[in-house]
Design an enzyme around this catalytic site. Structure first.
Site: not given
Ligand code: 5GP
Ligand code: ZN
Length: 112
Positions: A30, A46, A86, A92, A94, A97, A99, A101
């Site tokens: 991340d 995707h 998430n 939250g 963001t 796609h 994923h 963590h």
């Molecule tokens: P979400 O908030 O959707 O659960 O997680 C998205 C995650 O993607 C966040 O923890 C954020 O720090 C990470 N992220 C956003 N942009 C990038 C990027 O360009 N590269 C990487 N490696 N992680 C990213």
């Molecule tokens: Zn995608």
């Protein structure tokens, strides 16, 4: 999807620090780690979120979770780890796609 950040990472159009990969999944660090180990595991295909992934390709969802566990093993998270996904605005999410963590390397505390 050419405008999807994680599709672009999977296509190596955007660099990432890859820690594990399979034919259908990719795991990379991340960009804003919330723990000493913070890795994102994505399907190469995707899918909007884990709900749509579960509906479209449950075998791939299983591969995603198996890959997340493999990351925890590779990262030697012997003290334990958290797998988190998430889904939607209330959680939250963001990046649209799917994923998972992988978080660990220190006591993570309670959720929330
Ligand atoms: P979400 O908030 O959707 O659960 O997680 C998205 C995650 O993607 C966040 O923890 C954020 O720090 C990470 N992220 C956003 N942009 C990038 C990027 O360009 N590269 C990487 N490696 N992680 C990213
Ligand atoms: Zn995608």
């Amino acid at each position: 999807m050419s405008d999807c950040l994680f599709c672009r990472i999977a296509a190596t159009e955007i660099p990432a620090t890859v820690v594990h990969e399979t034919s259908r999944t990719l795991a990379f660090r991340d960009i804003a780690p919330q723990a000493p180990t913070h890795v994102l595991v994505i399907p190469r295909d995707h899918h909007l979120d884990v709900g749509s992934l579960a509906a479209a390709d449950p075998a791939l969802l299983a591969e995603l979770m198996t890959a997340a566990v493999a990351v925890a093993d590779k990262e030697a998270l012997t003290g334990g780890y958290r797998l988190l996904t998430n889904t939607g605005d209330d959680a939250g999410q963001t990046v649209s796609h799917a994923h998972v963590h992988v978080l660990g390397g220190q006591p993570l505390g309670p959720l929330g």
